[in-house]
Design a protein around this motif. Structure first.
Motif: not given
Length: 464
Positions: A84-108
């Protein structure tokens, strides 16, 4: 039943660790076994170790407890390795995973296991789980790897494809199927439905689904199959009479207020099958949930994960664990903790046959029409001979093709993560239902590889 050796890697997992730990220590069949706890967080591990020893002592569990931040010290001779592992801080990275595509017009719609965020998550997690599998090949090659970590089917595929280790993935999402049936058939079944219940994985709401599901389970049997977080209800039967309740379930569900799981409703009407996971997870794998013009997240009231609330909830949970570890808080409530199925799988493999409603295994004809070796979620029988998925036949053509697309995306993402293959990472994005432009896919991939260079050594640092 023979004693065994169990290792939990990620023993301090906020999502799975406490329930899994408590259920193992509550099992009468595992008396005399060795339980080894591993976590990279030394402070958290010390608290989990202290709590495990308290549970072992006060519950008279009869286990031997060990712990270490170095898994290679505890893996030799293991029979079962729970991950039951998570590489890096789960919430912080997940939020960045969501925000990065938003820069290019992709809203997940969600961005955890599907969509571009699912690719970023895969790229970080696959090397970590393959490192565990490599250590297991050296130190406990016959052990089962029981995986809870997400993206669950992709991590199971990585272990299955790139190692010799046997693996099974476990997930609690089938509980949502019981919640959906309970809400729709509340009057017939005599189920009390709390106000505001839905499938949103919010700490204030998720427990409500469990309240409904626990009432429904003794009354109804559900058969579901598909892919993890993308499964489909195939049968709904009354456990007492055997009556087929699916037609009544459909009629009652469609009569509910239209704001209850509206995406599930729309997809059910389109495909003819009720999807299991609830709107948030379901949206990750569909091509109809991200269009900036139609704004389906508003139409279907799709919830994003509450990252800040999850951080606060994690801190609160650690305070509770610390209080229990120090003897300052009661532990009786842990007797009913949800163990996610690990105990039942272990007991089954040790010879106490059991049937599980949902396990994730390489497809061996379990779902006709889906590729062999793809990780599918199906019912299974577990006994001393192993874990045998049950054949459920083909899914409807539209559902099959939706699943096949996600299987292809997952396969490319896993190969990309395991080999540092930029081309396959790009292909995984281009096949993803959230992406409809070549240049956008390239830009998102470049941004991910730059942002996460420190987590992705297989890609050689910053992208070219």
């Amino acid at each position: 039943m023979a004693a065994c050796q169990i290792v939990i890697i990620g023993a301090g997992s906020a999502s799975f660790g406490l329930g899994t730990l408590a259920s193992l220590l509550h099992s009468e069949r595992l008396r005399g076994s060795r339980l080894a706890l591993v976590d990279s967080n030394a402070k958290g591990l010390s608290l989990i170790d202290a709590l495990a020893r308290r549970l072992n002592r006060e519950w008279d569990a009869g286990l031997t407890i060990q712990s270490s931040t170095r898994r290679e010290e505890l893996l030799p001779g293991a029979d079962f390795v729970i991950v039951a592992i998570e590489t890096g801080p789960r919430e912080g990275l997940w939020q960045r995973d969501w925000e990065i595509p938003l820069r290019f017009g992709v809203r997940q719609p969600y961005g955890e296991n599907g969509g571009p965020g699912g690719l970023a998550h895969t790229l970080r997690q696959v090397p970590a789980i393959l490192a565990i599998a490599r250590d297991m090949e050296r130190l406990c090659p016959a052990a089962w790897l029981i995986n809870f970590a997400n993206p669950l089917p992709r991590l199971c595929l990585a272990v299955s494809r790139y190692s010799s280790i046997k693996t099974v993935g476990l997930c609690h999402q089938i509980e949502i199927a019981y919640m959906l049936v309970g809400v729709a058939l509340a009057d017939r079944l005599g189920v009390e439905v709390p106000p505001g219940v839905n499938s949103n994985a919010h700490p204030d709401i998720w427990p409500l689904a469990g309240i409904v599901a626990r009432q429904v389970r003794p009354l109804v049997e559900i058969k579901a199959a598909g892919l993890n977080h993308f499964t489909w209800i195939l049968e709904v039967r009354d456990r007492r009479s055997g009556e087929d309740l699916y037609p009544l379930f459909r009629e009652a569900f469609l009569a509910l207020p239209p704001d209850f799981e509206p995406l599930t409703r729309a997809v059910w009407q389109a495909t003819g099958l009720c999807p299991v996971p609830g709107d948030s997870h379901l949206a990750e794998y569909l091509p109809w949930c991200h269009d900036p013009q139609t704004r389906p997240w508003e139409k279907y009231n799709l919830f994003l994960y509450d990252w800040e609330r999850a951080r606060l909830e994690r801190d609160r949970q650690w305070q509770t664990i610390e209080a229990m570890a120090r003897g300052e808080a009661a532990i009786d409530g842990l007797r009913k903790a949800h163990g996610e199925g690990a105990v039942e799988i272990i007991e089954g493999l040790l010879g106490h046959q059991t049937r599980r409603e949902a396990v994730n295994l390489p497809n061996q004809g379990y779902i006709a029409g889906l590729p062999e070796g793809a990780i599918v979620e199906v019912p299974a029988v577990v006994d001393g001979g192993g874990i045998r998925g049950l054949e459920v036949g083909p899914l409807p053509e539209m559902v099959t093709e939706l699943c096949r697309r996600e299987i292809a995306v997952a396969s490319l993402a896993v190969d990309a993560a395991a080999c540092g293959d930029r081309q396959k990472a790009l292909q995984a994005l281009l096949l993803d239902p959230c992406i409809n432009d070549l240049d956008t896919a390239r830009a998102i991939l470049e941004a991910y590889l730059t942002e996460y260079a420190g987590y992705l050594p297989r890609f050689g640092g910053r992208p070219r």
